[in-house]
Design a protein around this motif. Structure first.
Motif, PDB file in Angstrom:
ATOM      1  N   LEU A  34      -5.425  20.425   5.822  1.00  0.00           N
ATOM      2  CA  LEU A  34      -4.951  20.663   4.456  1.00  0.00           C
ATOM      3  C   LEU A  34      -3.476  21.035   4.449  1.00  0.00           C
ATOM      4  O   LEU A  34      -2.707  20.587   3.586  1.00  0.00           O
ATOM      5  CB  LEU A  34      -5.783  21.759   3.795  1.00  0.00           C
ATOM      6  N   THR A  35      -3.061  21.840   5.410  1.00  0.00           N
ATOM      7  CA  THR A  35      -1.653  22.213   5.518  1.00  0.00           C
ATOM      8  C   THR A  35      -0.777  20.990   5.758  1.00  0.00           C
ATOM      9  O   THR A  35       0.279  20.830   5.122  1.00  0.00           O
ATOM     10  CB  THR A  35      -1.468  23.224   6.665  1.00  0.00           C
ATOM     11  N   LEU A  36      -1.213  20.106   6.650  1.00  0.00           N
ATOM     12  CA  LEU A  36      -0.448  18.890   6.921  1.00  0.00           C
ATOM     13  C   LEU A  36      -0.442  17.943   5.722  1.00  0.00           C
ATOM     14  O   LEU A  36       0.569  17.284   5.441  1.00  0.00           O
ATOM     15  CB  LEU A  36      -0.992  18.191   8.160  1.00  0.00           C
ATOM     16  N   ALA A  37      -1.566  17.876   4.999  1.00  0.00           N
ATOM     17  CA  ALA A  37      -1.612  17.040   3.796  1.00  0.00           C
ATOM     18  C   ALA A  37      -0.633  17.563   2.745  1.00  0.00           C
ATOM     19  O   ALA A  37       0.098  16.782   2.113  1.00  0.00           O
ATOM     20  CB  ALA A  37      -3.030  17.002   3.232  1.00  0.00           C
ATOM     21  N   THR A  49       6.357  10.229  11.013  1.00  0.00           N
ATOM     22  CA  THR A  49       6.978   9.326  10.043  1.00  0.00           C
ATOM     23  C   THR A  49       6.380   7.930  10.033  1.00  0.00           C
ATOM     24  O   THR A  49       6.589   7.192   9.074  1.00  0.00           O
ATOM     25  CB  THR A  49       8.492   9.211  10.329  1.00  0.00           C
ATOM     26  N   GLU A  50       5.642   7.555  11.069  1.00  0.00           N
ATOM     27  CA  GLU A  50       5.063   6.216  11.141  1.00  0.00           C
ATOM     28  C   GLU A  50       3.608   6.290  11.575  1.00  0.00           C
ATOM     29  O   GLU A  50       3.200   7.239  12.243  1.00  0.00           O
ATOM     30  CB  GLU A  50       5.837   5.347  12.138  1.00  0.00           C
ATOM     31  N   GLY A  51       2.856   5.271  11.199  1.00  0.00           N
ATOM     32  CA  GLY A  51       1.468   5.182  11.642  1.00  0.00           C
ATOM     33  C   GLY A  51       0.493   5.691  10.597  1.00  0.00           C
ATOM     34  O   GLY A  51       0.853   6.070   9.479  1.00  0.00           O
ATOM     35  N   LEU A  52      -0.763   5.688  10.980  1.00  0.00           N
ATOM     36  CA  LEU A  52      -1.837   6.070  10.074  1.00  0.00           C
ATOM     37  C   LEU A  52      -1.731   7.521   9.617  1.00  0.00           C
ATOM     38  O   LEU A  52      -1.971   7.832   8.445  1.00  0.00           O
ATOM     39  CB  LEU A  52      -3.194   5.834  10.762  1.00  0.00           C
ATOM     40  N   LEU A  53      -1.344   8.404  10.501  1.00  0.00           N
ATOM     41  CA  LEU A  53      -1.278   9.822  10.164  1.00  0.00           C
ATOM     42  C   LEU A  53      -0.022  10.219   9.399  1.00  0.00           C
ATOM     43  O   LEU A  53       0.207  11.404   9.151  1.00  0.00           O
ATOM     44  CB  LEU A  53      -1.391  10.661  11.441  1.00  0.00           C
ATOM     45  N   SER A  54       0.768   9.256   8.997  1.00  0.00           N
ATOM     46  CA  SER A  54       1.968   9.573   8.225  1.00  0.00           C
ATOM     47  C   SER A  54       1.695   9.589   6.715  1.00  0.00           C
ATOM     48  O   SER A  54       2.613   9.780   5.932  1.00  0.00           O
ATOM     49  CB  SER A  54       3.075   8.558   8.530  1.00  0.00           C
ATOM     50  N   HIS A  55       0.458   9.430   6.306  1.00  0.00           N
ATOM     51  CA  HIS A  55       0.087   9.404   4.885  1.00  0.00           C
ATOM     52  C   HIS A  55      -0.707  10.656   4.529  1.00  0.00           C
ATOM     53  O   HIS A  55      -1.612  11.053   5.262  1.00  0.00           O
ATOM     54  CB  HIS A  55      -0.748   8.165   4.573  1.00  0.00           C
ATOM     55  N   TRP A  56      -0.398  11.248   3.362  1.00  0.00           N
ATOM     56  CA  TRP A  56      -1.076  12.472   2.966  1.00  0.00           C
ATOM     57  C   TRP A  56      -2.534  12.226   2.619  1.00  0.00           C
ATOM     58  O   TRP A  56      -3.372  13.116   2.768  1.00  0.00           O
ATOM     59  CB  TRP A  56      -0.349  13.150   1.799  1.00  0.00           C
ATOM     60  N   GLN A  57      -2.874  10.999   2.189  1.00  0.00           N
ATOM     61  CA  GLN A  57      -4.259  10.686   1.849  1.00  0.00           C
ATOM     62  C   GLN A  57      -5.170  10.762   3.080  1.00  0.00           C
ATOM     63  O   GLN A  57      -6.322  11.182   2.992  1.00  0.00           O
ATOM     64  CB  GLN A  57      -4.367   9.282   1.222  1.00  0.00           C
ATOM     65  N   VAL A  58      -4.649  10.345   4.224  1.00  0.00           N
ATOM     66  CA  VAL A  58      -5.423  10.415   5.470  1.00  0.00           C
ATOM     67  C   VAL A  58      -5.691  11.870   5.829  1.00  0.00           C
ATOM     68  O   VAL A  58      -6.815  12.242   6.193  1.00  0.00           O
ATOM     69  CB  VAL A  58      -4.679   9.689   6.608  1.00  0.00           C
ATOM     70  N   TRP A  59      -4.681  12.711   5.700  1.00  0.00           N
ATOM     71  CA  TRP A  59      -4.855  14.126   6.017  1.00  0.00           C
ATOM     72  C   TRP A  59      -5.833  14.791   5.049  1.00  0.00           C
ATOM     73  O   TRP A  59      -6.624  15.641   5.449  1.00  0.00           O
ATOM     74  CB  TRP A  59      -3.509  14.846   6.014  1.00  0.00           C
ATOM     75  N   MET A  60      -5.797  14.400   3.789  1.00  0.00           N
ATOM     76  CA  MET A  60      -6.739  14.968   2.816  1.00  0.00           C
ATOM     77  C   MET A  60      -8.169  14.517   3.118  1.00  0.00           C
ATOM     78  O   MET A  60      -9.112  15.303   3.007  1.00  0.00           O
ATOM     79  CB  MET A  60      -6.336  14.563   1.392  1.00  0.00           C
ATOM     80  N   THR A  61      -8.317  13.264   3.538  1.00  0.00           N
ATOM     81  CA  THR A  61      -9.645  12.773   3.924  1.00  0.00           C
ATOM     82  C   THR A  61     -10.160  13.532   5.140  1.00  0.00           C
ATOM     83  O   THR A  61     -11.339  13.913   5.196  1.00  0.00           O
ATOM     84  CB  THR A  61      -9.588  11.259   4.228  1.00  0.00           C
TER      85      THR A  61
END
Length: 116
Positions: free
Chosen positions: A56-59, A76-88
Protein backbone atom coordinates in the motif's frame (compact mmCIF):
# COMPACT_ATOMS: atom_id res chain seq x y z
CA UNK A 1 -34.17 -50.08 1.33
CA UNK A 2 -33.95 -48.24 4.61
CA UNK A 3 -35.18 -49.45 7.97
CA UNK A 4 -36.87 -47.37 10.68
CA UNK A 5 -33.49 -46.01 11.87
CA UNK A 6 -32.61 -44.72 8.42
CA UNK A 7 -29.90 -47.34 7.90
CA UNK A 8 -29.43 -49.08 4.60
CA UNK A 9 -30.33 -52.76 4.60
CA UNK A 10 -29.19 -55.21 1.98
CA UNK A 11 -31.02 -58.49 2.47
CA UNK A 12 -29.93 -59.88 5.83
CA UNK A 13 -27.02 -57.47 6.37
CA UNK A 14 -27.17 -53.97 7.89
CA UNK A 15 -24.42 -51.60 6.81
CA UNK A 16 -23.44 -48.94 9.32
CA UNK A 17 -20.83 -46.34 8.44
CA UNK A 18 -19.72 -43.93 11.13
CA UNK A 19 -17.73 -40.86 10.22
CA UNK A 20 -15.71 -38.93 12.81
CA UNK A 21 -16.80 -35.42 13.67
CA UNK A 22 -14.69 -33.04 11.61
CA UNK A 23 -13.72 -29.42 11.82
CA UNK A 24 -14.50 -27.17 8.81
CA UNK A 25 -10.90 -27.49 7.62
CA UNK A 26 -11.12 -31.29 7.45
CA UNK A 27 -9.11 -32.20 10.53
CA UNK A 28 -10.63 -34.31 13.27
CA UNK A 29 -11.73 -32.14 16.19
CA UNK A 30 -9.50 -32.59 19.19
CA UNK A 31 -6.47 -33.67 17.21
CA UNK A 32 -3.07 -32.21 18.05
CA UNK A 33 -2.85 -30.47 14.66
CA UNK A 34 -4.47 -27.32 16.03
CA UNK A 35 -1.50 -26.73 18.32
CA UNK A 36 0.88 -26.72 15.35
CA UNK A 37 -1.22 -24.94 12.72
CA UNK A 38 -2.44 -22.01 14.84
CA UNK A 39 0.98 -20.44 15.59
CA UNK A 40 2.17 -20.94 12.00
CA UNK A 41 -1.01 -19.39 10.60
CA UNK A 42 -0.74 -16.53 13.09
CA UNK A 43 2.84 -15.80 12.07
CA UNK A 44 2.12 -16.07 8.34
CA UNK A 45 -1.00 -13.91 8.71
CA UNK A 46 1.03 -11.22 10.45
CA UNK A 47 3.70 -11.30 7.76
CA UNK A 48 1.11 -11.07 4.97
CA UNK A 49 -0.52 -8.13 6.75
CA UNK A 50 2.85 -6.35 6.95
CA UNK A 51 3.44 -7.10 3.26
CA UNK A 52 0.05 -5.58 2.46
CA UNK A 53 1.00 -2.38 4.31
CA UNK A 54 4.30 -2.23 2.42
CA UNK A 55 2.50 -2.71 -0.93
CA UNK A 56 0.00 0.00 0.00
CA UNK A 57 2.86 2.37 0.78
CA UNK A 58 4.46 1.70 -2.60
CA UNK A 59 1.10 2.10 -4.37
CA UNK A 60 0.56 5.46 -2.67
CA UNK A 61 4.10 6.56 -3.53
CA UNK A 62 3.68 5.61 -7.19
CA UNK A 63 0.26 7.30 -7.42
CA UNK A 64 1.48 10.53 -5.81
CA UNK A 65 4.56 10.40 -8.05
CA UNK A 66 2.29 10.25 -11.10
CA UNK A 67 0.37 13.26 -9.76
CA UNK A 68 3.62 15.18 -9.21
CA UNK A 69 3.21 15.43 -5.44
CA UNK A 70 6.33 13.41 -4.55
CA UNK A 71 9.68 12.62 -6.07
CA UNK A 72 10.34 10.00 -8.69
CA UNK A 73 9.26 6.45 -7.91
CA UNK A 74 12.13 3.99 -7.40
CA UNK A 75 10.92 1.54 -10.09
CA UNK A 76 10.55 3.38 -13.39
CA UNK A 77 10.13 0.49 -15.84
CA UNK A 78 8.41 -2.87 -15.92
CA UNK A 79 5.31 -4.36 -14.39
CA UNK A 80 5.98 -3.04 -10.89
CA UNK A 81 6.22 0.55 -12.09
CA UNK A 82 2.40 0.93 -12.07
CA UNK A 83 0.39 1.86 -8.98
CA UNK A 84 -2.46 -0.44 -10.03
CA UNK A 85 -0.18 -3.48 -9.70
CA UNK A 86 0.86 -2.43 -6.21
CA UNK A 87 -2.78 -1.88 -5.20
CA UNK A 88 -3.68 -5.33 -6.52
CA UNK A 89 -0.83 -6.84 -4.51
CA UNK A 90 -2.09 -4.91 -1.47
CA UNK A 91 -5.57 -6.37 -1.79
CA UNK A 92 -4.28 -9.89 -2.46
CA UNK A 93 -1.83 -10.03 0.42
CA UNK A 94 -4.34 -8.35 2.73
CA UNK A 95 -7.02 -10.94 1.97
CA UNK A 96 -4.58 -13.82 2.48
CA UNK A 97 -3.40 -12.29 5.76
CA UNK A 98 -6.94 -11.90 7.10
CA UNK A 99 -7.83 -15.48 6.10
CA UNK A 100 -4.73 -16.83 7.84
CA UNK A 101 -5.47 -14.86 10.99
CA UNK A 102 -9.03 -16.24 11.02
CA UNK A 103 -7.68 -19.77 10.65
CA UNK A 104 -5.29 -19.17 13.55
CA UNK A 105 -8.04 -17.85 15.80
CA UNK A 106 -10.36 -20.74 14.91
CA UNK A 107 -7.63 -23.29 15.58
CA UNK A 108 -6.74 -21.67 18.90
CA UNK A 109 -10.40 -21.69 19.92
CA UNK A 110 -10.72 -25.37 18.90
CA UNK A 111 -7.65 -26.38 20.90
CA UNK A 112 -8.77 -24.71 24.16
CA UNK A 113 -10.42 -27.25 26.52
CA UNK A 114 -14.13 -26.71 27.23
CA UNK A 115 -13.62 -26.23 30.99
CA UNK A 116 -11.46 -23.09 30.53
Amino acid sequence: MKNKEGLAEFGFMVVKIRFPERAPTGRVIGSGGARVVAPAALMAGGLFTLAAVACLTLAAWRLTSDLGWTGEFAITEGLLSHWQVWMTLTIGTGVVGVKLLRIARAREAASVPADH
